[in-house]
Every structure is written in C-alpha cells, then in structure tokens.
Design a protein around this motif. Structure first.
Motif, mmCIF file in Angstrom:
data_model
loop_
_atom_site.group_PDB
_atom_site.id
_atom_site.type_symbol
_atom_site.label_atom_id
_atom_site.label_comp_id
_atom_site.label_asym_id
_atom_site.label_seq_id
_atom_site.Cartn_x
_atom_site.Cartn_y
_atom_site.Cartn_z
ATOM 1 N N PRO A 97 0.805 -1.228 0.000
ATOM 2 C CA PRO A 97 0.000 0.000 0.000
ATOM 3 C C PRO A 97 0.838 1.280 0.000
ATOM 4 C CG PRO A 97 -0.386 -1.352 1.984
ATOM 5 C CD PRO A 97 0.633 -2.040 1.190
ATOM 6 N N ARG A 98 2.116 1.160 0.358
ATOM 7 C CA ARG A 98 2.930 2.385 0.368
ATOM 8 C C ARG A 98 3.343 2.798 -1.043
ATOM 9 N NH1 ARG A 98 7.605 0.952 4.191
ATOM 10 N NH2 ARG A 98 8.418 2.901 3.345
ATOM 11 N N LEU A 99 3.121 1.910 -1.999
ATOM 12 C CA LEU A 99 3.419 2.258 -3.392
ATOM 13 C C LEU A 99 2.215 2.955 -4.013
ATOM 14 C CD1 LEU A 99 4.984 -1.142 -4.417
ATOM 15 C CD2 LEU A 99 6.229 0.958 -3.968
ATOM 16 N N CYS A 100 2.469 3.746 -5.043
ATOM 17 C CA CYS A 100 1.356 4.406 -5.711
ATOM 18 C C CYS A 100 0.524 3.377 -6.482
ATOM 19 C CB CYS A 100 1.872 5.497 -6.653
ATOM 20 S SG CYS A 100 2.669 4.873 -8.134
ATOM 21 N N GLY A 101 -0.661 3.776 -6.858
ATOM 22 C CA GLY A 101 -1.569 2.850 -7.530
ATOM 23 C C GLY A 101 -0.954 2.248 -8.786
ATOM 24 N N ASP A 102 -0.304 3.094 -9.565
ATOM 25 C CA ASP A 102 0.323 2.620 -10.795
ATOM 26 C C ASP A 102 1.331 1.519 -10.477
ATOM 27 O OD1 ASP A 102 -1.087 4.265 -12.430
ATOM 28 O OD2 ASP A 102 0.437 5.839 -12.509
ATOM 29 N N CYS A 103 2.110 1.786 -9.441
ATOM 30 C CA CYS A 103 3.177 0.840 -9.132
ATOM 31 C C CYS A 103 2.632 -0.487 -8.623
ATOM 32 C CB CYS A 103 4.139 1.447 -8.114
ATOM 33 S SG CYS A 103 5.326 2.572 -8.889
ATOM 34 N N GLN A 104 1.519 -0.424 -7.921
ATOM 35 C CA GLN A 104 0.931 -1.680 -7.466
ATOM 36 C C GLN A 104 0.517 -2.525 -8.656
ATOM 37 O OE1 GLN A 104 -1.838 -1.260 -4.157
ATOM 38 N NE2 GLN A 104 -0.844 0.652 -3.556
ATOM 39 N N ALA A 105 0.028 -1.852 -9.693
ATOM 40 C CA ALA A 105 -0.335 -2.566 -10.912
ATOM 41 C C ALA A 105 0.923 -3.079 -11.619
ATOM 42 C CB ALA A 105 -1.130 -1.653 -11.838
ATOM 43 N N ARG A 106 1.957 -2.258 -11.601
ATOM 44 C CA ARG A 106 3.202 -2.635 -12.283
ATOM 45 C C ARG A 106 3.836 -3.873 -11.655
ATOM 46 N NH1 ARG A 106 4.545 3.262 -14.158
ATOM 47 N NH2 ARG A 106 4.504 3.952 -12.016
ATOM 48 N N LEU A 107 3.600 -4.021 -10.358
ATOM 49 C CA LEU A 107 4.153 -5.157 -9.638
ATOM 50 C C LEU A 107 3.734 -6.457 -10.322
ATOM 51 C CD1 LEU A 107 5.870 -5.556 -7.155
ATOM 52 C CD2 LEU A 107 3.817 -5.520 -5.758
ATOM 53 N N GLU A 108 2.490 -6.467 -10.801
ATOM 54 C CA GLU A 108 1.971 -7.641 -11.490
ATOM 55 C C GLU A 108 2.494 -7.703 -12.918
ATOM 56 O OE1 GLU A 108 -0.591 -9.826 -10.230
ATOM 57 O OE2 GLU A 108 -0.007 -8.873 -8.328
ATOM 58 N N ARG A 109 2.360 -6.584 -13.577
ATOM 59 C CA ARG A 109 2.550 -6.552 -15.021
ATOM 60 C C ARG A 109 4.018 -6.524 -15.433
ATOM 61 N NH1 ARG A 109 -2.014 -3.440 -17.835
ATOM 62 N NH2 ARG A 109 -2.921 -4.994 -16.471
ATOM 63 N N ASN A 110 4.738 -5.569 -14.887
ATOM 64 C CA ASN A 110 6.120 -5.362 -15.321
ATOM 65 C C ASN A 110 6.939 -4.734 -14.193
ATOM 66 O OD1 ASN A 110 8.482 -4.824 -16.625
ATOM 67 N ND2 ASN A 110 7.535 -3.955 -18.452
ATOM 68 N N PRO A 111 7.450 -5.582 -13.319
ATOM 69 C CA PRO A 111 8.127 -5.095 -12.120
ATOM 70 C C PRO A 111 9.298 -4.149 -12.423
ATOM 71 C CG PRO A 111 7.799 -7.474 -12.023
ATOM 72 C CD PRO A 111 7.423 -7.049 -13.398
ATOM 73 N N LEU A 112 9.927 -4.328 -13.583
ATOM 74 C CA LEU A 112 11.059 -3.460 -13.926
ATOM 75 C C LEU A 112 10.634 -1.996 -13.907
ATOM 76 C CD1 LEU A 112 13.293 -4.655 -16.895
ATOM 77 C CD2 LEU A 112 13.943 -4.204 -14.536
ATOM 78 N N ARG A 113 9.410 -1.749 -14.353
ATOM 79 C CA ARG A 113 8.903 -0.386 -14.458
ATOM 80 C C ARG A 113 8.811 0.326 -13.118
ATOM 81 N NH1 ARG A 113 6.203 -0.122 -18.921
ATOM 82 N NH2 ARG A 113 7.657 -0.939 -20.395
ATOM 83 N N LEU A 114 8.717 -0.444 -12.042
ATOM 84 C CA LEU A 114 8.649 0.177 -10.723
ATOM 85 C C LEU A 114 9.835 1.102 -10.495
ATOM 86 C CD1 LEU A 114 7.498 -2.978 -8.845
ATOM 87 C CD2 LEU A 114 6.519 -0.760 -8.399
ATOM 88 N N LEU A 115 10.944 0.726 -11.091
ATOM 89 C CA LEU A 115 12.170 1.500 -10.890
ATOM 90 C C LEU A 115 12.059 2.877 -11.524
ATOM 91 C CD1 LEU A 115 14.699 -1.351 -11.682
ATOM 92 C CD2 LEU A 115 14.055 -0.465 -9.447
ATOM 93 N N ASP A 116 11.150 2.980 -12.457
ATOM 94 C CA ASP A 116 11.038 4.155 -13.301
ATOM 95 C C ASP A 116 10.110 5.213 -12.715
ATOM 96 O OD1 ASP A 116 12.113 5.061 -15.562
ATOM 97 O OD2 ASP A 116 10.625 4.243 -16.920
ATOM 98 N N CYS A 117 9.348 4.860 -11.680
ATOM 99 C CA CYS A 117 8.293 5.738 -11.185
ATOM 100 C C CYS A 117 8.857 7.055 -10.663
ATOM 101 C CB CYS A 117 7.506 5.046 -10.076
ATOM 102 S SG CYS A 117 6.052 5.986 -9.591
ATOM 103 N N LYS A 118 8.106 8.147 -10.956
ATOM 104 C CA LYS A 118 8.596 9.469 -10.573
ATOM 105 C C LYS A 118 8.057 9.913 -9.211
ATOM 106 C CE LYS A 118 10.310 9.993 -14.793
ATOM 107 N NZ LYS A 118 9.754 8.769 -15.364
ATOM 108 N N LYS A 119 7.095 9.144 -8.666
ATOM 109 C CA LYS A 119 6.516 9.550 -7.385
ATOM 110 C C LYS A 119 7.557 9.452 -6.276
ATOM 111 C CE LYS A 119 1.862 9.376 -8.669
ATOM 112 N NZ LYS A 119 2.111 8.911 -10.026
ATOM 113 N N PRO A 120 7.639 10.493 -5.455
ATOM 114 C CA PRO A 120 8.697 10.554 -4.444
ATOM 115 C C PRO A 120 8.785 9.287 -3.586
ATOM 116 C CG PRO A 120 7.474 12.601 -4.481
ATOM 117 C CD PRO A 120 6.764 11.664 -5.406
ATOM 118 N N GLY A 121 7.632 8.819 -3.130
ATOM 119 C CA GLY A 121 7.639 7.640 -2.274
ATOM 120 C C GLY A 121 8.227 6.423 -2.980
#
Length: 418
Positions: free
Chosen positions: A187-211
RNA sequence: GUGAGUGUAGCCCAGUGGUCUAAGGCGCCAGGUUGUGGCCCUGGAUAUCGAGGGUUCAAAUCCCUCCACUCACCCCA
C-alpha cells in the motif's frame, strides 16, 4: 479552417536550417562509422510491433495508430524504427551479408500521446542499428557514435546514463528479487506501481513519485543479478568506454519502455529538463529478431529525437548555417521590360546564379524594398531606357552604386561574387 | 486517460461590466521625386474579442457548456 492535427507540426522555412544541420551531422557521423541508409515504410503490419515492442507496453497498448486498410489488413503507423529495420534485414536476406550489418534511418514516428514540450504525435528520429554482432565492442562503438553525434552538433552538458538489464536467463531472477522487495511495501506504493508489480516489475524503478523513488533507490539492482555472460559483457563494455574516455553514469533505474531490450541499455540526457526529455537512447536487443520469427541474431541500436535536438540547439544558443541569399533581384517597369526581365532571369539561372524577380506590377521603390528584404547583393533594373539601349542597370545593394551593364557582364559579375 | 493554465488582427499583446463602432508594437501595403532599397516620417488594410448558450438596460470583460492550445503526469525520442 483546417488545422494541423493535434501533436503534429509544420516545419516552416525558417526552421529548416536546424533540420538540415542535424541531418548533415548525422550523415557525417554515419559515414565515419560505416552505416548505410535505409528507408522503410511509414506503416507496417501491426503485428510486427506488437511482437517486438511488446503486447504489454504502453506504446503498443495505447499509443499505436492502428488501422485496417480497404483490404482488411491490420496496419500500424510505425511507433519506433528498430522493428522495421529488423524486418527489412530479414526480408532482404541481410543475414547473408558480412556481419554486422549497419543501418541508419531518418523516420517519422507516430504515437498517440498527449503532446507537451518535446513530445509529439508525429515526431522524427535519427536512428542506427548494428545487427549481427554480439560483441561488447559493438555496444561501445554505438555509444561512442551517439555521443559523438551530439558533440558534433555542438551540444554540451549531456550525460550518458548506462545500465544492463540482463538476458532471458538472468532477468527472471532479478525480477523475482524485485517482487520480493516491493511486494511487502504494497500500500505504500502508488496505484500505478501496485499494478506494475503484477505486469512489469522493472517499471517500478522508473516511477517518478517521491515515495516510490525512495523505494526504487534501495531496490535490487539488475546489474547485481547478471549471469556470468551478461556480467562479463557489461564489464568489458565499461572497460571499452573507459578506454575511450567516455564518462557515464551507472543508473540502475534506467529501464526502457520496450520489451525487446537485453543487456545494455543507455540514454543520453540533457543537463536541464526532466527525465522524460531524453535526447536519445538505445540498447541491445538480442532477442528481437527471434521474436519476429527470425533466427537468433544479436543487435544493438540507438535513436534520437530530432525535435528534441532542435529544442536543445536553441536552448544552448547554437547557431546553425543559414542558406545563401539569392544573388540578384530583377526589377522591371513596363511591358517590354518584363520580357527582358524574364529573359535575363533565365540567362542568369542557366549560369548558375540564384535570381528572384518581381513581376513589375509595383513601383520601382516597392520593388527595391523587396530586393532589400531579400538580402540580395545586386538589383538589376530594367526600364524603358534599358530596353532601348539593350542594357541593364545594375545596382549594388550594399554600396548603392549603380552602372549600366550588358547582360553577359552581369552574369560574370554576379558569378564572381564581386 | 488525469491535473493545471491560457485563448483579443499574420505575430507579440493592452483592455476585468457602459467612454471598446477594441489601444499599441512587429510585420504587410501605399505615400514622402519625375525610375531607386535599408533609417525616419505620414497614411492604410487586417479582429465574427476561440465557439455556443445564459445573466444584465448594457458583456472582450460575469456564469455555464464545448473546443483548441500550452505545461505537467503516465510513457517515451
């Protein structure tokens, strides 16, 4: 009134010098590195991109211009250049040529996105692809080439971001580590990142949200999980770059948005401007050709965005060569003079002299104003007196001096640039 | 797709309810010599004030809807 569609732009004459400049530098760079030009169609079978760029990517999912033609073929305006180059490589049996085959292109690229600074629905890329050689020497050469291309343009203060994302063998291990790392954060990840966790975990690294950024900083790095071969490849690439004196920033969060990348990925980023304003980027795509039905063929490529280069040339105040002004303006007064003006223009142009002329409807004063605005060196004035005498009044627009001349003298004078 | 900002002549823009039949600058056109440019001077043309609806005696100015553009997010060049 009709307007250019959203996200497209007209490139007017005053902008052309920038484009011409970039094209010339690109051409020269390609000559130095032995690349041959290829033109491919602006549209392809949609499946080509779906299979190479990846079904799950934004580019294919929501940005591709897909359409059916009148024969019900499913086509797509190209959203990138590499897949087309590889398709052409296969289609024309270039695997029978000495490897690697080195191709470059200028291509318009189409992506349905919301336009903003440096981003358009139709933009233009200069790209190059070196197909058929697995050696890290090739990686180093492509990176060297892209860096030198930007340097040759006069651009400064850009950085080279570098990473290795491994191959089919070692990437799954890293992905698993990533999931293990990110999943508890839930839950500490943004909504997009929670979805990315399933779809394409590599993308999590790319997120611009500070958290998420903070979390990404500490995340397992792909470079730490490379298999022996990928590790050795990355190490020797880095040593080649060091030998070439190319500075780079290891960026373990550099992943790229296309599925076909393997091992080396890199991006050229300007000093100013956000992370979404890359001047160019590229990487190795050793699996791409098998993805589109070919035999295993290692390759690496690079592409840059022309519009973004123009933006940076301007922000860095880099002057580009301007086209030469016409040498002669022909002014005329009266019907007979018009005939002489037409003939004189033809003679001069046959002699290789650039001429613009007035149709003689306006006053001499107005015609000379046009001559002045055009920046010509000479105005050739033909009135009734000149027609009778068979001469031309030649006015030097820089000095204001003028003299009667014969048409053939004028040709010599203008041709010599005096 | 989401969020914010902006929309007045070819371009830059003033104008926040009546004096706006909309100002200025650039550019354009013409004139200041009977056949002569650049600077200067004078004059002129060009604006359905993004579109539609509403409020009001009165709207460029207030409200609503829509559209477009810009910037940012997503993602990429």
């Amino acid at each position: 009134m009709f307007k250019a569609p959203r996200g497209t732009a007209d490139t007017l004459p005053e902008e052309q010098p920038y484009w011409r400049y970039i094209e010339e530098k690109a051409l020269e760079t390609c000559r130095l590195y032995g690349y041959g030009r290829i033109n491919t169609p602006a549209f392809e079978d949609a499946g080509l991109f779906a299979r190479s760029v990846g079904e799950g990517t934004d580019i294919v999912n929501k940005e591709m211009y897909v359409f059916k033609d009148r024969s019900d073929n499913e086509l797509a305006l190209r959203p990138e250049g590499t897949a087309s180059a590889c398709r052409a490589y296969m289609e024309h049996g270039m695997d029978n040529l000495p490897q690697p085959v080195k191709l470059f292109y200028f291509a318009d690229i189409f992506r349905y996105e919301r336009p903003q600074a440096g981003r358009y629905r139709q933009h233009h890329q200069f790209g190059c692809e070196s197909i058929g050689d697995p050696s890290p020497m090739v990686d180093a050469e492509v990176i060297h080439m892209s860096r030198n291309f930007f340097l040759s343009l006069g651009l400064r203060n850009f950085s080279l971001q570098l990473n290795s994302i491994g191959c089919q063998n070692c990437r799954p291990g890293h992905l698993k580590k990533l999931i293990d790392y990110f999943a508890p954060l839930g839950p500490r990840l943004c909504g997009d990142c929670q979805a990315r966790l399933e779809r394409n975990p590599l993308r999590l690294l790319d997120c611009k949200k500070p958290g998420c950024q903070a979390a990404a900083e500490e995340a397992p790095k792909s470079a730490d999980y490379l298999c022996d071969e990928c590790g050795a490849h990355f190490e020797s690439l880095k040593s080649y770059l060091q030998a070439l004196g190319i500075g780079f920033v290891l960026n373990h969060r550099l992943v790229r948005g296309l599925d076909y990348y393997t091992r080396t990925v890199f991006e050229i980023q300007p000093a100013e401007g956000g992370s979404q304003s890359a001047l160019g980027g590229g990487g190795r795509y050793d699996d791409l050709i098998t993805m589109i039905g070919g035999k295993p063929t290692p390759a690496i490529g690079f592409a840059s965005g022309m519009e973004r280069i123009v933006l940076n040339l301007k922000s860095q105040c880099i002057a580009v060569p301007q086209p030469a002004k016409p040498a002669v303006f022909i002014a005329c007064m009266g019907g007979d003079a018009r005939v002489e003006a037409v003939k004189l223009a033809a003679v001069l142009r046959d002699g290789g002299i650039a001429v613009i002329s007035s149709s003689g409807e306006r006053s001499l004063k107005a015609q000379l104003r046009l001559a002045n605005a055009a920046g010509v060196k000479y105005a050739a004035i033909i009135g009734e007196d000149e027609v009778k005498a068979g001469t031309v009044m030649l006015r030097n627009m820089e000095t204001g001096e003028q003299q009667e001349t014969q048409p053939d003298e004028l040709l010599k004078l203008a041709g010599s640039g005096q």
